[in-house]
Design an enzyme around this catalytic site. Sequence first.
Site: not given
Ligand code: MN
Length: 289
Positions: A147, A241
């Site tokens: 990520e 998120e």
């Molecule tokens: Mn994230």
Amino acid sequence: MNPLGVQASIFVAGWSQPESEWAISAAARHGFEIIEIPLLEPAEIDVRDTRRQLERAGLRAVISLALDASSDISSGDPEPVARGEAKLDHALGIARDLGSTLLTGALHSALGKHTAAPSEAGRWNGIQVLARLAERAAKSRIAIGLEPVNRYQSNLVNTAAQALELIEHVDADNMMVHLDTHHMNIEEGDPASAIERCGERLGYVHVGESHRGYLGTGTVDFSAVFTALAKIGYGGPITFEAYSAESGVPARNAELSIWRAPWSDADDLARHARQFMAAECGAARRRVA
Ligand code: MN
């Protein structure tokens, strides 16, 4: 439609038995197919019980993890590199035992503010650890996601292009890019082209607002993001998120610079996010078709 997911940390701060039960039932109740479990305290996870709960709820798990300074695989110092590799290996075992096909997150470097650029030796350490991890993960048919996070949280991978470059060096088929709209909104000049550039290497997506609150109330151009995902034929998971100073634990919030509370009702937030994501997915598919 892509499988939609939600991060457990919206509902709970840890993974004790009552917490796991609460988070899994909340994710299922809101119609998500995936729950992302951040491994904050791996020792706290009762793998067998969690697996049973997931099966009962009909949910799949994705395991996410963050490294810190003491476990930074891209450090020039061999000690944190070794600790980081052990931490990643342990997480891989949990992912496998929970039936997860993805271990992901900022697995490339310590999550947090760095005061120096990574050294060449550090970069090479990270590449070697990731290559070994990918090889072990492949035996269990697990993919490893990297990520890109914003500049205040990594000195190594801030953009999709940097993640792709790192993956090229690691050279493993099961290494994937994990994009997050919150970070892209800070670092990518054009989030849609970043998505297109990843193409088949895109393995996971986080949708998060610029302020980590309700989707559609910040500056992320979700219509451009979902259109680009539809254009490349991305069929993988899309997971919500969000963070608020009113949820989670203060120490962890401080690490992530969560000082404000853009939301306080996790159920309302999750219900809204699920609807928003499904609507954007559908609209993007119609636009691209
Ligand atoms: Mn994230």
